[in-house]
Design a protein around this motif. Structure first.
Motif, PDB file in Angstrom:
ATOM      1  N   GLU A 178      21.479  15.524  -9.489  1.00  0.00           N
ATOM      2  CA  GLU A 178      21.641  16.655 -10.395  1.00  0.00           C
ATOM      3  C   GLU A 178      21.252  17.956  -9.697  1.00  0.00           C
ATOM      4  O   GLU A 178      21.901  18.998  -9.886  1.00  0.00           O
ATOM      5  CB  GLU A 178      20.781  16.458 -11.647  1.00  0.00           C
ATOM      6  CG  GLU A 178      20.951  17.540 -12.706  1.00  0.00           C
ATOM      7  CD  GLU A 178      22.303  17.537 -13.375  1.00  0.00           C
ATOM      8  OE1 GLU A 178      22.643  18.560 -14.002  1.00  0.00           O
ATOM      9  OE2 GLU A 178      23.034  16.531 -13.267  1.00  0.00           O
ATOM     10  N   LEU A 179      20.212  17.909  -8.863  1.00  0.00           N
ATOM     11  CA  LEU A 179      19.780  19.105  -8.141  1.00  0.00           C
ATOM     12  C   LEU A 179      20.881  19.596  -7.209  1.00  0.00           C
ATOM     13  O   LEU A 179      21.223  20.783  -7.193  1.00  0.00           O
ATOM     14  CB  LEU A 179      18.504  18.802  -7.357  1.00  0.00           C
ATOM     15  CG  LEU A 179      17.832  19.975  -6.642  1.00  0.00           C
ATOM     16  CD1 LEU A 179      16.312  19.796  -6.661  1.00  0.00           C
ATOM     17  CD2 LEU A 179      18.307  20.093  -5.199  1.00  0.00           C
ATOM     18  N   TRP A 180      21.471  18.692  -6.404  1.00  0.00           N
ATOM     19  CA  TRP A 180      22.543  19.113  -5.489  1.00  0.00           C
ATOM     20  C   TRP A 180      23.754  19.614  -6.274  1.00  0.00           C
ATOM     21  O   TRP A 180      24.407  20.594  -5.874  1.00  0.00           O
ATOM     22  CB  TRP A 180      22.972  17.950  -4.599  1.00  0.00           C
ATOM     23  CG  TRP A 180      21.937  17.421  -3.648  1.00  0.00           C
ATOM     24  CD1 TRP A 180      21.682  16.108  -3.373  1.00  0.00           C
ATOM     25  CD2 TRP A 180      21.028  18.169  -2.817  1.00  0.00           C
ATOM     26  NE1 TRP A 180      20.674  15.985  -2.451  1.00  0.00           N
ATOM     27  CE2 TRP A 180      20.249  17.249  -2.089  1.00  0.00           C
ATOM     28  CE3 TRP A 180      20.781  19.530  -2.642  1.00  0.00           C
ATOM     29  CZ2 TRP A 180      19.262  17.632  -1.202  1.00  0.00           C
ATOM     30  CZ3 TRP A 180      19.793  19.925  -1.757  1.00  0.00           C
ATOM     31  CH2 TRP A 180      19.048  18.988  -1.046  1.00  0.00           C
ATOM     32  N   HIS A 181      24.053  18.931  -7.362  1.00  0.00           N
ATOM     33  CA  HIS A 181      25.189  19.326  -8.198  1.00  0.00           C
ATOM     34  C   HIS A 181      25.017  20.750  -8.716  1.00  0.00           C
ATOM     35  O   HIS A 181      25.940  21.570  -8.652  1.00  0.00           O
ATOM     36  CB  HIS A 181      25.303  18.337  -9.364  1.00  0.00           C
ATOM     37  CG  HIS A 181      26.415  18.637 -10.318  1.00  0.00           C
ATOM     38  ND1 HIS A 181      27.705  18.186 -10.132  1.00  0.00           N
ATOM     39  CD2 HIS A 181      26.429  19.352 -11.476  1.00  0.00           C
ATOM     40  CE1 HIS A 181      28.456  18.594 -11.141  1.00  0.00           C
ATOM     41  NE2 HIS A 181      27.707  19.306 -11.971  1.00  0.00           N
ATOM     42  N   ARG A 182      23.834  21.049  -9.226  1.00  0.00           N
ATOM     43  CA  ARG A 182      23.594  22.382  -9.779  1.00  0.00           C
ATOM     44  C   ARG A 182      23.560  23.441  -8.685  1.00  0.00           C
ATOM     45  O   ARG A 182      23.977  24.579  -8.898  1.00  0.00           O
ATOM     46  CB  ARG A 182      22.284  22.380 -10.573  1.00  0.00           C
ATOM     47  CG  ARG A 182      22.360  21.583 -11.870  1.00  0.00           C
ATOM     48  CD  ARG A 182      23.276  22.229 -12.894  1.00  0.00           C
ATOM     49  NE  ARG A 182      22.779  23.519 -13.309  1.00  0.00           N
ATOM     50  CZ  ARG A 182      21.949  23.709 -14.331  1.00  0.00           C
ATOM     51  NH1 ARG A 182      21.539  22.672 -15.049  1.00  0.00           N
ATOM     52  NH2 ARG A 182      21.538  24.914 -14.648  1.00  0.00           N
ATOM     53  N   MET A 183      23.071  23.088  -7.504  1.00  0.00           N
ATOM     54  CA  MET A 183      23.098  24.042  -6.402  1.00  0.00           C
ATOM     55  C   MET A 183      24.542  24.363  -6.014  1.00  0.00           C
ATOM     56  O   MET A 183      24.902  25.524  -5.781  1.00  0.00           O
ATOM     57  CB  MET A 183      22.344  23.501  -5.193  1.00  0.00           C
ATOM     58  CG  MET A 183      22.398  24.440  -3.991  1.00  0.00           C
ATOM     59  SD  MET A 183      21.572  23.808  -2.518  1.00  0.00           S
ATOM     60  CE  MET A 183      19.872  24.097  -2.947  1.00  0.00           C
ATOM     61  N   THR A 184      25.384  23.342  -5.954  1.00  0.00           N
ATOM     62  CA  THR A 184      26.788  23.541  -5.611  1.00  0.00           C
ATOM     63  C   THR A 184      27.463  24.518  -6.560  1.00  0.00           C
ATOM     64  O   THR A 184      28.320  25.307  -6.161  1.00  0.00           O
ATOM     65  CB  THR A 184      27.531  22.188  -5.651  1.00  0.00           C
ATOM     66  OG1 THR A 184      27.050  21.367  -4.599  1.00  0.00           O
ATOM     67  CG2 THR A 184      29.026  22.360  -5.508  1.00  0.00           C
ATOM     68  N   ASP A 185      27.063  24.480  -7.827  1.00  0.00           N
ATOM     69  CA  ASP A 185      27.737  25.272  -8.855  1.00  0.00           C
ATOM     70  C   ASP A 185      27.089  26.634  -9.082  1.00  0.00           C
ATOM     71  O   ASP A 185      27.502  27.369  -9.966  1.00  0.00           O
ATOM     72  CB  ASP A 185      27.743  24.482 -10.170  1.00  0.00           C
ATOM     73  CG  ASP A 185      28.845  24.940 -11.112  1.00  0.00           C
ATOM     74  OD1 ASP A 185      29.898  25.359 -10.621  1.00  0.00           O
ATOM     75  OD2 ASP A 185      28.642  24.880 -12.331  1.00  0.00           O
ATOM     76  N   CYS A 186      26.069  26.981  -8.299  1.00  0.00           N
ATOM     77  CA  CYS A 186      25.378  28.256  -8.531  1.00  0.00           C
ATOM     78  C   CYS A 186      26.037  29.396  -7.768  1.00  0.00           C
ATOM     79  O   CYS A 186      26.818  29.188  -6.841  1.00  0.00           O
ATOM     80  CB  CYS A 186      23.897  28.143  -8.170  1.00  0.00           C
ATOM     81  SG  CYS A 186      23.535  28.269  -6.411  1.00  0.00           S
ATOM     82  N   ASP A 187      25.720  30.622  -8.183  1.00  0.00           N
ATOM     83  CA  ASP A 187      26.222  31.828  -7.519  1.00  0.00           C
ATOM     84  C   ASP A 187      25.286  32.293  -6.418  1.00  0.00           C
ATOM     85  O   ASP A 187      25.719  32.735  -5.361  1.00  0.00           O
ATOM     86  CB  ASP A 187      26.376  32.972  -8.529  1.00  0.00           C
ATOM     87  CG  ASP A 187      27.311  32.635  -9.667  1.00  0.00           C
ATOM     88  OD1 ASP A 187      28.140  31.717  -9.499  1.00  0.00           O
ATOM     89  OD2 ASP A 187      27.214  33.280 -10.719  1.00  0.00           O
ATOM     90  N   VAL A 188      23.992  32.227  -6.705  1.00  0.00           N
ATOM     91  CA  VAL A 188      22.975  32.754  -5.800  1.00  0.00           C
ATOM     92  C   VAL A 188      21.747  31.849  -5.868  1.00  0.00           C
ATOM     93  O   VAL A 188      21.417  31.318  -6.932  1.00  0.00           O
ATOM     94  CB  VAL A 188      22.559  34.198  -6.200  1.00  0.00           C
ATOM     95  CG1 VAL A 188      21.483  34.731  -5.268  1.00  0.00           C
ATOM     96  CG2 VAL A 188      23.751  35.130  -6.200  1.00  0.00           C
ATOM     97  N   ILE A 189      21.069  31.698  -4.733  1.00  0.00           N
ATOM     98  CA  ILE A 189      19.796  30.986  -4.691  1.00  0.00           C
ATOM     99  C   ILE A 189      18.671  32.009  -4.523  1.00  0.00           C
ATOM    100  O   ILE A 189      18.755  32.899  -3.680  1.00  0.00           O
ATOM    101  CB  ILE A 189      19.762  29.986  -3.521  1.00  0.00           C
ATOM    102  CG1 ILE A 189      20.766  28.854  -3.763  1.00  0.00           C
ATOM    103  CG2 ILE A 189      18.358  29.404  -3.322  1.00  0.00           C
ATOM    104  CD1 ILE A 189      20.938  27.927  -2.589  1.00  0.00           C
ATOM    105  N   VAL A 190      17.652  31.888  -5.358  1.00  0.00           N
ATOM    106  CA  VAL A 190      16.427  32.669  -5.174  1.00  0.00           C
ATOM    107  C   VAL A 190      15.412  31.742  -4.518  1.00  0.00           C
ATOM    108  O   VAL A 190      15.006  30.740  -5.097  1.00  0.00           O
ATOM    109  CB  VAL A 190      15.888  33.207  -6.508  1.00  0.00           C
ATOM    110  CG1 VAL A 190      14.557  33.914  -6.284  1.00  0.00           C
ATOM    111  CG2 VAL A 190      16.896  34.173  -7.133  1.00  0.00           C
ATOM    112  N   LEU A 191      15.041  32.062  -3.290  1.00  0.00           N
ATOM    113  CA  LEU A 191      14.160  31.197  -2.507  1.00  0.00           C
ATOM    114  C   LEU A 191      12.790  31.853  -2.360  1.00  0.00           C
ATOM    115  O   LEU A 191      12.690  33.002  -1.914  1.00  0.00           O
ATOM    116  CB  LEU A 191      14.780  30.937  -1.138  1.00  0.00           C
ATOM    117  CG  LEU A 191      14.071  29.946  -0.216  1.00  0.00           C
ATOM    118  CD1 LEU A 191      15.094  29.219   0.666  1.00  0.00           C
ATOM    119  CD2 LEU A 191      13.060  30.643   0.684  1.00  0.00           C
TER     120      LEU A 191
END
Length: 392
Positions: A178-191
């Motif tokens: 689920e984590l990889w799936h949601r990352m794939t579908d995101c616009d931007v990552i806040v790290l």
């Protein structure tokens, strides 16, 4: 090229209108769209330029004294079904600054934080930017839990769909999938780049995954954490934090550290502004991969100004390929140009997408739709570009 998108400004406050139009111009260019594809219209050129059969978005700027202008034009645009965004300037002053004919419209207060959102709303209305505003927070729990939760709440309050591992994985779902799936579908990552972030196996995996998917990253770099030798900075937008960016200068307590509101406000602006250019870059990468494979097979694929691809077929038929970021959605077919193409009855459409790390159940669902629904819109995953093009 005759313009297809009409951006109308009505009402008061010429300075705010100028700022919004300048920002819209910047974001439009970042989407790699031809600048002559849209036209700015106001009361002075409305009669000569406005076309009721073309996509239109309206910014109506309110008046702090309640002196409402351009009411006849506003009424005409309402009757034409145009989307109108009322913009007001003072807290709780919507009903005074905005005319009664727009009382039922959902407005937005004009300020430095919301300017990007105002422009994004217009791009979303035109179908040039997806309306889902998805953000993924990457952090190390043992160092920055309190800040991660603070950002989750702040971004959600500004209408972002935010993924945070402790809040966003459904009960019973496979956590890592689920984590990889949601990352794939995101616009931007806040790290949240804390001192020991890169020593965590899963944090490093998340960063590598972001690089593989070409997802833009806004990095918040913790005080006294040296980023000079960090090879990841070339795919991200780093902001070096200092102790004074934290409430009471507490930056190293995973449960008590909090960012000051001014820092959060800047982050929200950064995420919104980076969003469009990052989605455009990922779309360009998908376009390049598809065209290169097609070219190697002797096929001619043309990139249209609206950033979809076309292939001419015998008997006047045509195939359209729409590069789709994240999980394919039917709304990808809603731009005016594509709807016009579909109305001809000689068009078939494929939503092309990168299936890397999308959960298997979604892949299976999309494949099932392709096989069982008799419609002209289907999906095509990246790993099958070559085989599909060879056989079709």
């Amino acid at each position: 090229m005759k313009y297809k998108y009409q951006l109308v400004t009505l009402g008061s406050n010429a300075e705010a209108a100028k700022e919004i139009l300048n920002l819209f111009d910047e974001r439009f260019k970042e989407l790699n769209l031809p600048i002559d594809a849209y036209k700015c219209i106001d009361r002075n050129n409305f009669q000569d330029e406005y076309m009721g059969n073309q996509p239109c978005f309206v910014f109506y700027f309110g008046n702090i004294d309640g002196n409402h202008e351009d009411l006849e034009l506003t009424d005409l645009l309402i009757k034409d079904g145009s989307m109108i965004l009322p913009i007001y300037f003072n807290d709780e002053s919507f009903s005074r600054e905005i005319p009664g004919i727009l009382a039922n419209q959902n407005g937005i207060q004009y300020n430095e934080i919301e300017r990007e959102k105002i422009v994004s709303t217009a791009l979303e209305s035109f179908g040039l930017l997806r309306s889902e505003r998805k953000v993924f927070i990457s952090y190390r729990r043992s160092e920055s839990t309190s800040v991660a939760i603070q950002l989750f709440e702040s971004l959600e309050a500004h209408n972002f769909d935010v993924f945070l591992d402790t809040h966003s994985v459904p009960k019973g779902a496979p956590f890592q999938d689920e984590l990889w799936h949601r990352m794939t579908d995101c616009d931007v990552i806040v790290l949240l780049n804390t001192p020991d972030f890169s020593t965590s196996y899963w944090c490093k995996e998340e960063f590598a995954e972001a690089g593989a998917k070409q997802i833009g990253i806004v990095q918040l770099v913790w005080p006294h954490h040296d980023l000079k030798d960090d090879s990841t900075t070339h795919i991200s937008y780093p902001k070096q934090l200092t102790e004074s960016d934290f409430e009471d200068d507490i930056y190293n307590d995973k449960d008590k550290s909090k960012l000051k509101q001014s820092v959060i406000n800047e982050l929200i602006k950064d995420v919104e502004s980076i969003r469009a250019r990052n989605l455009a870059a990922r779309q360009d990468s998908l376009i390049t991969d598809f065209r290169n494979i097609a070219s190697s097979l002797g096929k001619t694929i043309v990139v249209q100004p609206e950033r979809f691809l076309t292939e001419e077929l015998p008997l006047g038929k045509r195939r359209i390929f729409i590069p789709t970021i994240g999980i394919p959605q039917s709304t990808s077919c809603q731009t005016a140009e594509i709807k016009n193409e579909m109305s001809s009855g000689k068009v078939s459409i494929r939503l092309i997408y990168d299936d890397l790390r999308i959960r298997e159940k979604w892949i299976e669902h999309l494949d099932w739709l392709n096989k069982n629904l008799n419609i002209d819109v289907k999906t095509l995953k990246k790993q099958e570009f070559k085989s599909w093009l060879q056989n079709n």
